[in-house]
Design an enzyme around this catalytic site. Structure first.
Site, PDB file in Angstrom:
ATOM      1  N   ASP A 126       1.591  -9.889   9.121  1.00  0.00           N
ATOM      2  CA  ASP A 126       2.113  -8.524   9.137  1.00  0.00           C
ATOM      3  C   ASP A 126       3.518  -8.584   8.562  1.00  0.00           C
ATOM      4  OD1 ASP A 126      -0.120  -7.396  10.146  1.00  0.00           O
ATOM      5  OD2 ASP A 126       0.636  -7.093  12.193  1.00  0.00           O
ATOM      6  N   ASP A 146       6.277  -7.651   9.481  1.00  0.00           N
ATOM      7  CA  ASP A 146       7.392  -7.954  10.379  1.00  0.00           C
ATOM      8  C   ASP A 146       7.185  -9.305  11.063  1.00  0.00           C
ATOM      9  OD1 ASP A 146       5.175  -6.714  11.732  1.00  0.00           O
ATOM     10  OD2 ASP A 146       6.412  -6.722  13.545  1.00  0.00           O
ATOM     11  N   ASP A 169     -10.070  -6.976  11.913  1.00  0.00           N
ATOM     12  CA  ASP A 169      -9.908  -8.394  12.225  1.00  0.00           C
ATOM     13  C   ASP A 169     -11.040  -8.906  13.117  1.00  0.00           C
ATOM     14  OD1 ASP A 169      -8.998  -6.771  14.260  1.00  0.00           O
ATOM     15  OD2 ASP A 169      -6.899  -7.382  14.056  1.00  0.00           O
ATOM     16  N   ASP A 182       0.829  -1.207   0.000  1.00  0.00           N
ATOM     17  CA  ASP A 182       0.000   0.000   0.000  1.00  0.00           C
ATOM     18  C   ASP A 182       0.861   1.252   0.000  1.00  0.00           C
ATOM     19  OD1 ASP A 182      -2.635  -0.335  -0.394  1.00  0.00           O
ATOM     20  OD2 ASP A 182      -3.270   0.167   1.651  1.00  0.00           O
TER      21      ASP A 182
END
Lengths: 751, 715
Positions: free
Chosen positions: B229, B231, B326, B163
């Site tokens: 994610d 990371d 979520d 994004d």
């Protein structure tokens, strides 16, 4: 020196003898209410007990104490001499600097020493007539008292003197005084500054029994009553006479007569010469021919319907009548009902709360070290319910930190509001809860007891100032009752104005006075009662129904007053009262009230919530009564009975064997002493008899059985057993939960 | 149960209350002690329920006493309002504890379902790695690890959802930003190409993370979606452990796994507890999620979760009305009748936000999102939810009330001690009888349920540091539930030097008030002999608050940090050869995707032989891997060893894959690592730790702040 001493002793002895002789002379002079004819007019004797409301001796304590009196002076009386007779006692330790000052309308008119060596004192004080004014005159008795020339304790208990109220009073020589015959002076004709215990007004009307005319009579009664304010007044109804002479004769000693009727009916009695020819309904006042001290107030119209409007106008005491002897009333518009109901809402029905104002209480400032308590009687129609008082008050700066306002119920302290800020302060809603159990069914006394302590006690020559010991308790202080069970019979004491009268609809719309018949005696009794109640209500009852019992009952009416000879009352009312009067009377005498109290195991908020939502109802009170039947010899007795009709508890019946007895009995009842004795469910008395007998719940002891916090007490008493029980409970809950969880796991395949 | 509640509502004498409390506390301690020895799950269940109901009973008794007997209703309006606020704050805490008991009544420790032997039956899995503005260095190991997942390569498709490289970003009016976006996009495209992943981006940045994922759905067609994610570096067994659950249950929507972090959060870093204390999120992932799973209410937490694509399609994509897409998507799926599962096996290595401000951004987003769900998708109004799901989704929003509750508890002692506002109409005896037992009982229960993953009073410390800003965030949601926007948690920040967080200011005021309250409280204790009991009680409370506030300030004194990549402990024998030495034996301490730290005995190597910048060859014996590396730094340790920091020199893609494999391939290693941190502390030790934080780091913060106020002295 010795010679001077002897002279002093001799003088003191002579003074003492003189005082004693005066006292004896005054004791012989009985103070009475009776008016005696004198050379210049009449002599009236006005005991202090009449002005103060009771004959308790008044104690003047401390270095500076006072007693305020208010001497009425009717506008229709010309006083020639007023003597204040004062009898009292003073502490024997008071020294020569002690004195009693008497002031009239703020002017000191006399001063007497108070060092009377413990003897009684007696003074006859001639009040300067020129200082007197019509209406109320302020008379202050101020005692300045010292026991030492050195440092003294200003609140020392030995600083006292006492006014013996029962033996003191005013002796007034007065004659009649004509007043200008003007409508603007109307209040002087019905003057509340009266020396009499009871005033009397004769009302003349035609013999017709049209509903508007009867309603008009009820309104006239209210108009008269409101002008007399608190002075008891009896209304005597007479049929319109043919001529003035008859009218004058039938008026008797009344100074004022009210005549009401159609204009043509009054033409022989009233001088309409100055009344405008096209004048419609109106009101007119004039002196009676031949007696400038008797007055005639005429209310007239072309028909009975219009006459009622005139009566409405008269019933409103604050109408600014013109400075003429007549007034023609073009139009009278009363507020419409919807508008009224919007402006007049008392939240008692939903919240059980009402301001002290509803009890007739007006904001008061209590001052001084010995400030009186404010005591209010509150009718508690519940048992076990608790009550909360939300106090709106202010207190002055400069008081000691120990000052407080104690709230007591029936002599039991329930809360203390600190007045501890030396800078003064105010509370708007200081809540004090009166717990369940302190309130009893029936009458309860709520007491606001100020304890105002000056910052120093003045001893050892410390500065001492009590001038700023002051607390105001406002009339919007709110009382709210929570929960409990309603008792279903209203007590007659409600009529005395001690409790809240529970009128909800505007201008007495929910009040009705039903007459057994329309004869003069019944009308007199009904008008006298209406007058009394409108004085008690302290607000106009313009919309109250006043008429014959045969009329259809208005469903909005919740307070029903029935007035009539027993045989003239409707059958159901009669049945509810006592069918066999006067041959015999059956009286139910309450023996005991009892109730089994539900135990609240803590969680008061939860229990209160359940009570408020109706999930929990308290069981009713059980009243145990004995029944006794008296036979014969009851013909002279008049009854006031609180009863229940058609499930409505607010029916009060005033009845006697015949209308004449009822009228005489009502005249007796409305005076200060009888009316105050009304209580219970049944009261009866005989005309002109001092005693009134009441039978009611208040006489029956109340017993409530139940142990508040019973289980808690058991736990406290047997902690180990309770612990075992608790552990068993805990174990059970754990076992059950575990089983349920296992079932859940099996059902959801959680292995 | 009702009997128990009724029993707790009975008013009894203090003696009886104390006797009951003492015996129940004794039983509680017994249950707690036995729980340490007993291994049988049946017996553990008895003890667990015993602890729950004893504490519940004492809590009810306390709340009953507070509500009925100790509210200051007769001391004026201010006192009444403040007293009610305090009661609400206390009741909140206790009700929250009861929610915790409910969740933990029977935790479900789910096991992986084996996959069928026939791999053709295995579903296709799309791995989504959404990114916004993170450094590609952080994303790189995640992408590499994702492409190395143990799964048939034809059924595994890895996507970088960028994004930060949208047309909107690349055409930013600011040429510098546009150039940076383009450059970053190129870098990520190259990364994807290099390791067999696919780079996806879109036109505009609409609806944040959920919009990014929904946009990618049109380009992919896998049966399952693994969301990571950027990371969150996955272990290679991730799919083997989770995909089987979907084959076993056709109504399963999501399998969530723990968010496992290998870097400290600001509290752990600034108070230096990372190596010894359990991670903050473990309370949720190790204790609460298994409990929620038992009630069918575990939920998707945004990453490290695998979702069924068909359900996402049925929902029309991930939900996006709130900023916690979520949990919102989970409730929507539950409303369609789908179930959720939680597998308590750490299988990702992630980064925590480095700074206090980053931490606050993350927590405010969570709190606001959960409240948004409650307000916009009220669980009591959603169809098909079970009662427990409605109740627990309510709890998810209710939980965040801790912030306001904590603020009230911080303000209460100054209100009583300084402003003389009577908050609780009670004597010392009453406090000892009612408040004392419930305080001790709740401490024991907390130790029982959470002691393994949370030191005593650490929760309070976390609550304090979140209190002001989470309260503010929730207030904004109450004012306008649609107002909050998605804010990305900053990660991988480098902190060049120590500094005080700009968000510390409100805590100075709270600290000042509590410090003044302690001083004045001591004065009142001496001067007011009639109220010593109550003053002493509140004074104790004020001292505790003071310590917590100082500890919080310690957290807000940010420490210097240069390293930013995930690094996991790794203990293995190595041998190192360099320009001046050959095959020197040593052992590794930790490894990352780009380097390692090793220890070598000083007896084997002279100082002159170690030069920063020298290239060495390191061999991991057990892993049978060799890398060329540069010595980045070295220092002598007190145990007579050199500690060397080595940075790998990759010659090809295989080298880099090998490094990622070495560091992150095994979830067993992550489990072992977490276990080393699951060392609980006693209550006394917990108090001592809090006071030590206050004394060391809190006072250090104040000294630093005073220096800032007086720059001349600083210079």
């Amino acid at each position: 020196m010795k010679r001077w001493g002897l002279i002093c002793l001799l003088l003191l002895a002579l003074q003492g003898n003189a005082l004693a002789a005066n006292a004896v002379a005054l004791e012989e002079m009985a103070i009475s209410e009776q008016a005696l004819e004198t050379q210049t007019g009449q002599r009236f004797e006005l005991p202090l007990s009449q002005l103060l409301g009771d004959s308790r001796p008044r104690h003047l304590s401390g270095v500076n104490a006072s007693l305020d009196l208010s001497l009425p002076l009717p506008a229709l009386k010309q006083t020639s001499e007023v003597t204040l007779v004062l009898n009292g006692t003073a502490s024997e330790v008071l020294n020569e600097h002690s004195q009693l000052l008497i002031s009239l309308n703020d002017r000191v008119i006399e001063q007497y020493p108070l060092n009377v060596a413990g003897e009684t004192f007696s003074h006859q004080v001639k009040l300067p007539v020129r200082l007197l004014k019509p209406g109320y005159n302020s008379i202050k008795l101020r005692a300045i008292q010292h026991y030492s020339e050195q440092c003294e304790y200003p609140l020392a208990p030995q600083l006292w003197s006492q006014i013996n109220v029962a033996d003191s009073g005013f002796i007034i020589d007065a004659s009649q005084k004509p007043v200008p015959v003007l409508l603007s002076e109307l209040n002087h004709l019905f003057d509340r500054a009266s020396w009499r215990q009871q005033e009397s007004v004769t009302v003349f009307s035609a013999e017709r029994t049209s509903a508007p005319l009867l309603a008009s009579l009820g309104l006239v009664a209210q108009g008269v009553a409101h002008r007399y304010d608190f002075v008891p007044v009896t209304l005597l109804h007479q049929t319109l006479p043919a001529d003035v002479a008859t009218l004058q004769r039938e008026m008797g000693s009344s100074q004022v007569a009210v005549i009401i009727g159609q204009k043509k009916e009054l033409s022989g009695l009233v001088d309409f010469s100055e009344y405008p020819g096209n004048g419609g309904p109106g009101i007119l006042v004039q002196q009676l021919p031949g007696d400038e001290n008797q007055y005639l107030l005429a209310l007239f119209a072309e028909d009975d319907k219009a006459l009622k409007d005139v009566a409405y106008a008269f019933a409103i005491p604050s109408v600014p009548w013109p400075e003429r002897h007549w007034a023609s009333i073009g139009k009278l518009t009363l507020p419409d009902r919807a508008q009224l109901e919007q402006r007049f809402s008392i939240p008692t029905q939903t919240s059980g709360a009402f301001p002290l104002r509803a009890l007739g209480y007006q904001s008061r400032t209590l001052t001084g070290v010995d400030a009186d308590s404010i005591k209010l009687n509150i009718w508690n129609n519940t048992w076990q319910g608790r009550m909360q008082v939300r106090v709106h008050m202010a207190y002055a700066s400069g008081m000691a930190r120990q000052s407080s306002l104690n709230i007591l119920t029936n002599g039991v302290l329930n809360g203390s509001i600190p007045m501890s800020d030396p800078r003064g302060g105010a509370y708007e809603n200081y809540a004090v809860t009166i717990p369940a159990g302190v309130m009893r069914p029936g009458w309860n006394q709520l007491e606001f007891q100020p304890v105002m302590v000056p910052q120093s006690n003045g001893g050892e020559c410390q500065p001492f100032f009590t001038g700023n010991l002051a607390t105001t308790i406002y009339a919007d202080t709110t009382v709210q009752k929570f929960g409990g069970d309603e008792l279903h019979k209203k007590d007659l004491s409600m009529l005395t104005g001690q409790g809240y009268l529970f009128t909800h609809l505007p201008l007495g719309k929910d009040v009705a006075f039903y007459l057994g018949q329309s004869d003069s005696a019944t009308l007199s009794a009904a008008m006298t009662l209406t007058a009394k109640l409108s004085q008690i209500y302290k607000r106009p009852l313009l919309n109250a129904y006043f008429g014959l019992a045969r009329e259809k009952l208005n469903p909005e009416v919740v307070q029903h007053y029935w007035i009539g000879a027993l045989n003239e009352l409707p059958e159901d009312v009669k049945a509810a009262v006592n069918r066999d009067l006067p041959d015999s009377v059956e009286l139910k005498v309450p023996l005991i009230q009892s109730a089994s109290i539900r135990v609240h195991e803590g969680a008061e908020w939860l229990n209160t919530l359940m009570e408020k939502t109706g999930l929990r109802k308290t069981p009713p009170t059980n009243l145990t009564e004995a029944t006794i039947e008296f036979e014969n010899g009851l013909n002279d007795t008049v009854y006031a009975i609180s009863t229940q009709l058609d499930d409505s508890p607010d029916h009060i019946v005033f009845t006697a064997t015949d209308a004449d007895h009822l009228q005489a009995g009502m005249n007796t009842l409305v005076d200060y002493s009888h009316w105050g004795q009304l209580q219970g469910l049944v009261a009866f008395w005989q005309p002109d008899d001092d005693k009134l007998t009441s039978i009611g719940l208040a006489d029956a002891p109340f017993s409530a059985f139940g142990l508040r916090g019973g289980l808690g007490l058991w736990v406290s008493q047997y902690p180990w057993r309770a612990l075992v029980l608790l552990l068993i409970f805990l174990g059970g809950v754990i076992w059950l939960t575990r089983r349920l969880l296992l079932q859940y796991r099996r059902r959801h395949n959680q292995y | 149960m009702l009997t128990l509640i009724s029993f707790s509502f009975i008013s009894i004498s203090y003696q009886s209350q104390m006797l009951q409390s003492a015996v129940l506390l004794g039983l509680l301690v017994l249950c707690y002690m036995l729980s340490k020895r007993i291994k049988s799950s049946r017996q553990q269940q008895w003890l667990r329920l015993g602890i729950i109901f004893i504490v519940t009973f004492l809590t009810f008794r306390y709340l009953n006493w507070r509500a009925n007997d100790s509210l200051p209703m007769q001391f004026g309006l201010v006192s009444m309002v403040c007293g009610l606020l305090l009661l609400m704050a206390e009741a909140y805490g206790l009700i929250n504890m009861l929610f915790g008991f409910f969740i933990n009544a029977q935790p479900f420790h789910r096991r992986p379902e084996p996959l069928p032997a026939d791999q053709s039956l295995w579903p296709d899995v799309d791995v989504y790695i959404p990114t916004y503005n993170e450094d590609p260095v952080i994303i790189r190991p995640t992408v590499i690890a994702a492409t190395q997942l143990d799964y048939p390569s034809d059924k595994l498709h890895v996507y970088i959802l960028d994004d930060g490289g949208t047309s909107q970003k690349c055409q930013d009016p600011d040429p510098v930003k546009a150039a940076a976006a383009k450059s970053r996009a190129q870098e990520l495209k190259a990364l994807a190409e290099q390791f067999g992943a696919t780079y996806l981006t879109r036109e505009k940045n609409l609806h944040a993370k959920s919009g990014n994922i929904n946009s990618a759905l049109s380009h992919t067609s896998g049966d399952l979606l693994l969301i990571l994610d950027c990371d969150h570096i996955p272990t290679e067994d991730f799919l083997l452990n989770t995909v089987g659950l979907f084959l076993a249950d056709s109504k399963l929507f999501v399998v969530q796994t723990p968010h496992n972090f290998v870097s400290p959060d600001p509290l752990e870093r600034n108070l230096d507890t990372f190596s010894t204390s359990p991670a903050e999120n473990e309370l949720f992932y190790d204790v609460m999620q298994p409990g929620l799973d038992a009630w069918g209410c575990s939920f998707f937490c945004g990453s490290a979760a695998i979702l069924r694509r068909s359900v996402i399609d049925e929902l029309g994509g991930l939900s996006g009305r709130t900023i916690t897409e979520d949990a919102e998507t989970t409730i929507d799926a539950m409303s369609l009748g789908y179930s959720t599962a939680y597998l308590n096996r750490p299988m990702v290595s992630g980064l925590q936000p480095e700074t206090y401000s980053g931490f606050v951004v993350q927590r405010v987003r969570w709190g606001q999102g959960m409240l948004q769900i409650f307000l916009l998708k009220n669980p009591w109004l959603q169809p098909k939810l079970k009662f427990t799901q409605r109740l627990l989704y309510t709890n998810f929003a209710f939980y965040w009330g801790f912030a306001s509750s904590r603020l009230v508890l911080l303000l209460a002692p100054p209100a009583f001690l300084l402003a003389y506002i009577n908050l609780c109409d009670a004597t010392a005896l009453e406090l000892i009888s009612y408040a004392g037992p419930v305080f001790i009982a709740s401490m024991i229960a907390t130790q029982y349920f959470y002691g393994r993953v949370r030191w005593p009073f650490m929760s309070q410390l976390y609550e304090v540091i979140q209190s002001v800003y989470v309260s503010k965030g929730l207030y904004e949601v109450f004012r306008n539930p649609h107002a909050p926007t998605f804010k990305v948690t900053p990660k991988g920040e480098r902190l060049g030097s120590d500094f005080i967080s700009a968000l510390a200011k409100p805590f100075y005021l709270l600290l000042l008030m509590n410090a003044a309250a302690v001083v004045w409280g001591i004065h009142r204790y001496i001067e007011e002999p009639f109220g010593q009991g109550a003053v002493a009680f509140v004074l104790f409370w004020a001292v505790l608050d003071l310590a917590l506030l100082l500890g919080a300030l310690g957290v807000m004194l940010e420490r210097r940090q240069l390293r930013q990549e995930p690094r996991v402990p790794h203990h293995e024998t190595v041998s190192v050869s360099g320009p001046q030495f050959e095959n020197v034996a040593g052992s590794s301490i930790d490894v990352s995707a780009h380097g390692t730290a090793i220890l070598i005995k000083q007896s084997q190597l002279a100082a002159t032989q170690i030069n920063s910048g020298d290239t060495v060859r390191i061999r991991f014996h057990e892993a049978a891997r060799e890398f060329d590396a540069i010595i980045e730094n070295s220092h002598s340790r007190s145990d007579g060893q050199w500690q060397l920091g080595l940075s790998y020199q990759f010659h090809d893609t295989a080298d880099e894959r090998a490094a990622v494999h070495l560091a992150f391939h095994s979830s067993d290693a992550l489990i072992a690592l977490n276990r080393t941190r699951h060392q609980g502390r006693s209550i006394i030790a917990g108090i001592a730790i809090i006071f030590s934080f206050a004394w060391n780091r809190g006072l250090m913060h104040i000294r630093q702040w005073l220096k800032m106020l007086n720059p001349e002295k600083q210079s």
